[in-house]
Design a protein around this motif. Sequence first.
Motif, short mmCIF file in Angstrom:
data_model
loop_
_atom_site.label_atom_id
_atom_site.label_comp_id
_atom_site.label_asym_id
_atom_site.label_seq_id
_atom_site.Cartn_x
_atom_site.Cartn_y
_atom_site.Cartn_z
N ALA A 64 0.85 -1.19 0.00
CA ALA A 64 0.00 0.00 0.00
C ALA A 64 0.89 1.24 0.00
O ALA A 64 2.08 1.17 0.32
N THR A 65 0.31 2.36 -0.35
CA THR A 65 1.02 3.62 -0.28
C THR A 65 1.46 3.86 1.16
O THR A 65 0.68 3.66 2.09
N LEU A 66 2.69 4.27 1.34
CA LEU A 66 3.24 4.50 2.66
C LEU A 66 3.65 5.95 2.82
O LEU A 66 4.34 6.51 1.96
N ILE A 67 3.20 6.56 3.91
CA ILE A 67 3.64 7.90 4.27
C ILE A 67 4.32 7.79 5.62
O ILE A 67 3.72 7.37 6.61
N ALA A 68 5.60 8.15 5.64
CA ALA A 68 6.38 8.05 6.87
C ALA A 68 6.04 9.18 7.83
O ALA A 68 5.84 10.32 7.41
N LYS A 69 5.96 8.84 9.11
CA LYS A 69 5.79 9.84 10.16
C LYS A 69 7.14 10.44 10.49
O LYS A 69 8.14 9.73 10.41
N PRO A 70 7.20 11.67 10.86
CA PRO A 70 6.09 12.61 10.93
C PRO A 70 5.73 13.13 9.54
O PRO A 70 6.61 13.26 8.67
N ALA A 71 4.46 13.38 9.35
CA ALA A 71 3.99 13.90 8.06
C ALA A 71 2.88 14.91 8.32
O ALA A 71 2.16 14.82 9.32
N ASN A 72 2.73 15.83 7.42
CA ASN A 72 1.67 16.82 7.49
C ASN A 72 0.32 16.11 7.37
O ASN A 72 0.09 15.38 6.41
N SER A 73 -0.55 16.31 8.33
CA SER A 73 -1.84 15.60 8.34
C SER A 73 -2.70 15.94 7.13
O SER A 73 -3.43 15.09 6.63
N ASP A 74 -2.62 17.17 6.65
CA ASP A 74 -3.39 17.53 5.45
C ASP A 74 -2.95 16.69 4.26
O ASP A 74 -3.77 16.20 3.49
N MET A 75 -1.64 16.51 4.12
CA MET A 75 -1.11 15.71 3.02
C MET A 75 -1.53 14.24 3.17
O MET A 75 -1.87 13.58 2.19
N VAL A 76 -1.52 13.74 4.38
CA VAL A 76 -1.92 12.35 4.62
C VAL A 76 -3.38 12.15 4.20
O VAL A 76 -3.70 11.21 3.46
N ILE A 77 -4.25 13.03 4.63
CA ILE A 77 -5.67 12.91 4.30
C ILE A 77 -5.90 13.12 2.81
O ILE A 77 -6.67 12.39 2.17
N ASP A 78 -5.23 14.10 2.22
CA ASP A 78 -5.37 14.31 0.77
C ASP A 78 -4.96 13.06 0.00
O ASP A 78 -5.63 12.67 -0.97
N THR A 79 -3.90 12.41 0.42
CA THR A 79 -3.44 11.19 -0.25
C THR A 79 -4.48 10.09 -0.12
O THR A 79 -4.81 9.41 -1.09
N ALA A 80 -5.02 9.92 1.08
CA ALA A 80 -6.06 8.90 1.28
C ALA A 80 -7.30 9.19 0.44
O ALA A 80 -7.87 8.29 -0.16
N MET A 81 -7.69 10.45 0.38
CA MET A 81 -8.89 10.81 -0.37
C MET A 81 -8.74 10.58 -1.86
O MET A 81 -9.73 10.27 -2.52
N THR A 82 -7.54 10.70 -2.38
CA THR A 82 -7.36 10.48 -3.82
C THR A 82 -7.63 9.03 -4.19
O THR A 82 -7.89 8.72 -5.35
N LEU A 83 -7.58 8.13 -3.21
CA LEU A 83 -7.82 6.72 -3.49
C LEU A 83 -9.30 6.43 -3.79
O LEU A 83 -9.60 5.54 -4.59
N SER A 84 -10.20 7.13 -3.11
CA SER A 84 -11.61 6.80 -3.31
C SER A 84 -12.55 7.99 -3.24
O SER A 84 -13.73 7.84 -3.44
N CYS A 85 -12.05 9.15 -2.95
CA CYS A 85 -12.91 10.33 -2.81
C CYS A 85 -12.40 11.42 -3.75
O CYS A 85 -12.05 12.51 -3.32
N PRO A 86 -12.28 11.11 -5.05
CA PRO A 86 -11.66 12.07 -5.97
C PRO A 86 -12.40 13.38 -6.10
O PRO A 86 -13.54 13.48 -5.84
#
Length: 137
Positions: free
Chosen positions: A115-137
């Motif tokens: 799966a796509t991996l985002i290493a911590k620490p990461a900007n939470s906005d970027m994490v959510i944006d990445t997740a949303m591109t998977l199914s909430c375009p």
Amino acid sequence: MEPERAALADHHTSARRIILISCTILLLDDEPLILMDLEFASEERGCTALGAMSLAQAFGHLETHELSCAVLDVTLKDGETCIPIANELQQRGIPYILHSGDLDRQNEMVRQLDATLIAKPANSDMVIDTAMTLSCP
């Protein structure tokens, strides 16, 4: 802008808002501050954020909500990992990303999940944006 094009643009913007409002994200992380930060970032985008600090909570959300996508911390407290919920999400066709700060110990597990991996620490906005591109375009 021509009236027809303006109406079409307004409709497209409204449709985007509806999609975002109907997006439901499972957030699994055993660190309360990280979880809260991800919840706020999700809600700022109009999503329903379902926070879980354990596998039991995550499975509870999975059974009671229709999920759009998920953000999973790999290593949880008490020796738990996200593997059971990741496997169940995959079987149900629900996309997810991994969000982990424990990459050295969990490298093999992370590769197993593919799966796509985002290493911590990461900007939470970027994490959510990445997740949303998977199914909430």
